[in-house]
Scaffold this motif. Structure first.
Motif, PDB file in Angstrom:
ATOM      1  N   ALA A  26       0.730  -1.131   0.545  1.00 54.71           N
ATOM      2  CA  ALA A  26       0.070   0.046  -0.261  1.00 54.71           C
ATOM      3  C   ALA A  26       0.725   1.435  -0.172  1.00 54.71           C
ATOM      4  O   ALA A  26       0.494   2.808  -0.740  1.00 54.71           O
ATOM      5  N   ALA A  27       1.835   1.169   0.223  1.00 51.76           N
ATOM      6  CA  ALA A  27       2.867   1.873   0.619  1.00 51.76           C
ATOM      7  C   ALA A  27       3.656   2.951  -0.486  1.00 51.76           C
ATOM      8  O   ALA A  27       3.874   3.583  -1.117  1.00 51.76           O
ATOM      9  N   ARG A  28       4.058   1.546  -0.767  1.00 51.96           N
ATOM     10  CA  ARG A  28       4.875   1.375  -2.477  1.00 51.96           C
ATOM     11  C   ARG A  28       3.962   2.166  -3.707  1.00 51.96           C
ATOM     12  O   ARG A  28       4.035   3.048  -4.565  1.00 51.96           O
ATOM     13  N   ALA A  29       2.368   1.810  -3.367  1.00 53.82           N
ATOM     14  CA  ALA A  29       0.745   2.239  -4.442  1.00 53.82           C
ATOM     15  C   ALA A  29       0.837   4.150  -3.471  1.00 53.82           C
ATOM     16  O   ALA A  29       0.814   5.388  -5.384  1.00 53.82           O
ATOM     17  N   GLY A  30       0.901   4.445  -2.538  1.00 51.22           N
ATOM     18  CA  GLY A  30       1.198   5.535  -2.477  1.00 51.22           C
ATOM     19  C   GLY A  30       2.309   7.029  -2.624  1.00 51.22           C
ATOM     20  O   GLY A  30       1.774   7.287  -3.812  1.00 51.22           O
ATOM     21  N   GLN A  31       3.415   5.848  -2.950  1.00 52.29           N
ATOM     22  CA  GLN A  31       4.334   6.362  -3.568  1.00 52.29           C
ATOM     23  C   GLN A  31       4.157   6.823  -4.630  1.00 52.29           C
ATOM     24  O   GLN A  31       4.425   7.741  -5.416  1.00 52.29           O
TER      25      GLN A  31
END
Length: 530
Positions: free
Chosen positions: A117-122
């Motif tokens: 999820a964090a990578r998608a947010g990035q």
């Protein structure tokens, strides 16, 4: 009556709120570009340790790369529109803040899904940050000579940032923790934002500023469904889940084309996409993304898991590919005005495919210097030869109004190709590994030895192996070789598939590209990098 160019230039400069501090603005944009480019390579080196720490499966680990590339690529065109319409400085600050927050969440993740999820947010915030930074640079440097210098710095960082990411990722992973490969973005973002607030003045586009919301939703959902469908293919290409998501993705993307053809202010003007020359550049960009982001992902695992390289050495071992790209990119820039784009675009994929085919011959005990290094170098040389003319062809015949969309599209295609390639190559890797394990019998444990005596969570060192009784030592050695051989089989099949995919660019170029050297855009070609 003729117009004095010096007067015109002076008028442009007077209307430019950032002109007086333009070189400081360049420094801020350069830091931003470095952050985005670093993130594409720094995480690759950290991935083996992150996978072990968070208990991510072999099939699931690809989402660390896919989530970022998919979100970035799918939203890049919309991000460019938002930056122009909402305000470039405002978009820059929001994008930088969001990117930092997502990086912090990823660095503190305790479960695999949190990292995904964090990578998608990035990726979401990078899609806003990258075009905003480039738009600030474009509107700040209005003098042609100064703009050439500014984009020279911008391009150098785009090329060199990947190399810095490989080294920095290795150092942080080995001497600190893999989490710092994400957390390092936080202080960089704070410095860049703190400098931008007082120095960068707001600017935005005038005229029609309506958003193509239906188009943005359709393309994001369509690409997401398509990538997820390819990811699900690891369980079989004929499963209901795989076929349903791929079919849904195709339907949604078809609906996107229909919406764009009728929209008064489309997210993607179809005229930009459907030209023969430009179309070949976008197809080539997607395939390059698949090979570069998808196929070469397994180099990191091969270096660290099979060859036993430390993260730092793995980063160094990957550098020749980046060096090859930078070397032939410079050569292509010099050759293109003389020979045109077509010969370079046709030759580059062949060179890269040869490199990938060499990598497809790897084994458990393959020497890096005699076998892996030539493949990595050839891959980089071919990609550099291809990418420069490809980015120029992407802008041939595009009106000024659509230049931003055209330059963003070639990089959006790169990211989407990377997301699809990662999904496809993960499926190929998983299938090849499973096939090897099912076709080759596992070593049989020695008689009379209890199972707990054979259990081990890690590969033993040479000294630990030497201390084992001979029957157990032979069994452990055979088991390690068996497991590594299965891994290498998966990697080799992924490299071979990437080679086949890359070489397809050459016939596409030979058939579609008609552009000559006189057709190329004049001046520097700014592009969204990531």
């Amino acid at each position: 009556m003729t117009t004095n160019p010096d007067i015109v230039s002076s008028q442009k400069n007077d209307a430019n709120p950032n002109y007086e501090r333009r070189w400081l603005v360049l420094c801020i944009v350069a830091i931003t570009q470095l952050t985005i480019v670093l993130d594409a390579t720094i995480v690759n080196i950290a991935l083996p340790q992150a996978q072990e720490d968070l208990g991510i499966s072999d099939s699931g680990r690809a989402w660390v790369i896919t989530a970022y590339a998919l979100a970035f690529g799918a939203l890049l065109l919309l991000g460019g529109r938002i930056a122009d319409y909402w305000g470039r400085k405002r978009s820059f600050l929001v994008g930088m803040a969001g990117f930092a927050i997502a990086s912090a969440i990823g660095g503190l993740a305790q479960e695999g899904y949190q990292l995904f999820a964090a990578r998608a947010g990035q990726g979401v915030f990078a899609a806003l940050l990258a075009p905003a930074a480039l738009a600030i640079l474009t509107t700040t440097f209005t003098d042609e000579k100064e703009r050439a210098k500014a984009f020279g710095v911008f391009g150098a960082i785009a090329g060199g940032g990947a190399a810095v990411g490989l080294l920095l990722g290795g150092v942080l992973t080995e001497y600190a923790n893999w989490r710092w490969c994400l957390l390092v973005n936080v202080p960089v973002a704070i410095v860049a934002a703190a400098a931008a607030i007082p120095l960068v003045k707001e600017s935005k586009a005038e005229g029609d500023t309506r958003y193509d919301v239906p188009g943005a939703i359709l393309v994001a959902l369509g690409l997401g469904s398509l990538v997820y469908g390819f990811t699900e293919a690891g369980d079989g290409w004929s499963t209901l889940s795989t076929l349903s998501f791929i079919a849904l993705g195709i339907v949604l993307l078809a609906a996107f084309v229909v919406v764009e053809s009728r929209s008064p202010n489309p997210l993607l003007p179809l005229g930009v996409l459907l030209d023969r020359d430009r179309g070949s550049a976008y197809i080539g960009s997607a395939i390059v993304g698949a090979a570069l982001l998808g196929g070469t992902l397994y180099l990191t695992f091969y270096f660290q898991i099979v060859l036993g390289f430390s993260p730092v050495i793995a980063g160094v071992a990957s550098l020749p590919m980046t060096g090859g790209i930078m070397m032939t990119a410079a050569a292509a820039s010099a050759l293109m005005p003389r020979v045109g784009p077509k010969p370079l675009m046709a030759a580059g994929p062949v060179v890269s495919a040869i490199g990938l085919l060499l990598l497809a011959q790897i084994g458990v005990d393959t020497s890096y210097w005699t076998h892996v290094l030539p493949g990595v170098v050839l891959l980089g040389l071919g990609l550099g030869l291809l990418m420069v003319p490809m980015q120029n062809v992407a802008l041939i015949g595009v009106a000024d109004h659509d230049a931003g969309a055209a330059s963003a599209l070639v990089n959006a295609a790169l990211q989407i190709g990377g997301a699809l390639g990662t999904a496809v190559f993960t499926t190929i890797y998983t299938s090849a590994k499973s096939s090897y394990l099912s076709s080759n019998a596992a070593p049989v444990p020695p008689a009379g030895v209890p199972p707990e005596a054979l259990a081990s969570q890690t590969v033993p060192s040479d000294s630990e192996l030497a201390a084992l009784p001979e029957p157990i030592r032979n069994f452990v050695t055979s088991t390690i070789d068996y497991i590594f051989s299965a891994e290498v089989s998966g990697y080799a099949h992924a490299f071979a598939a990437a080679a086949i995919m890359v070489v397809l660019i050459s016939p596409i170029v030979l058939v579609l590209v008609r552009a000559r050297k006189t057709d190329l855009p004049a001046g520097d070609t700014p592009v969204h990098m990531g």
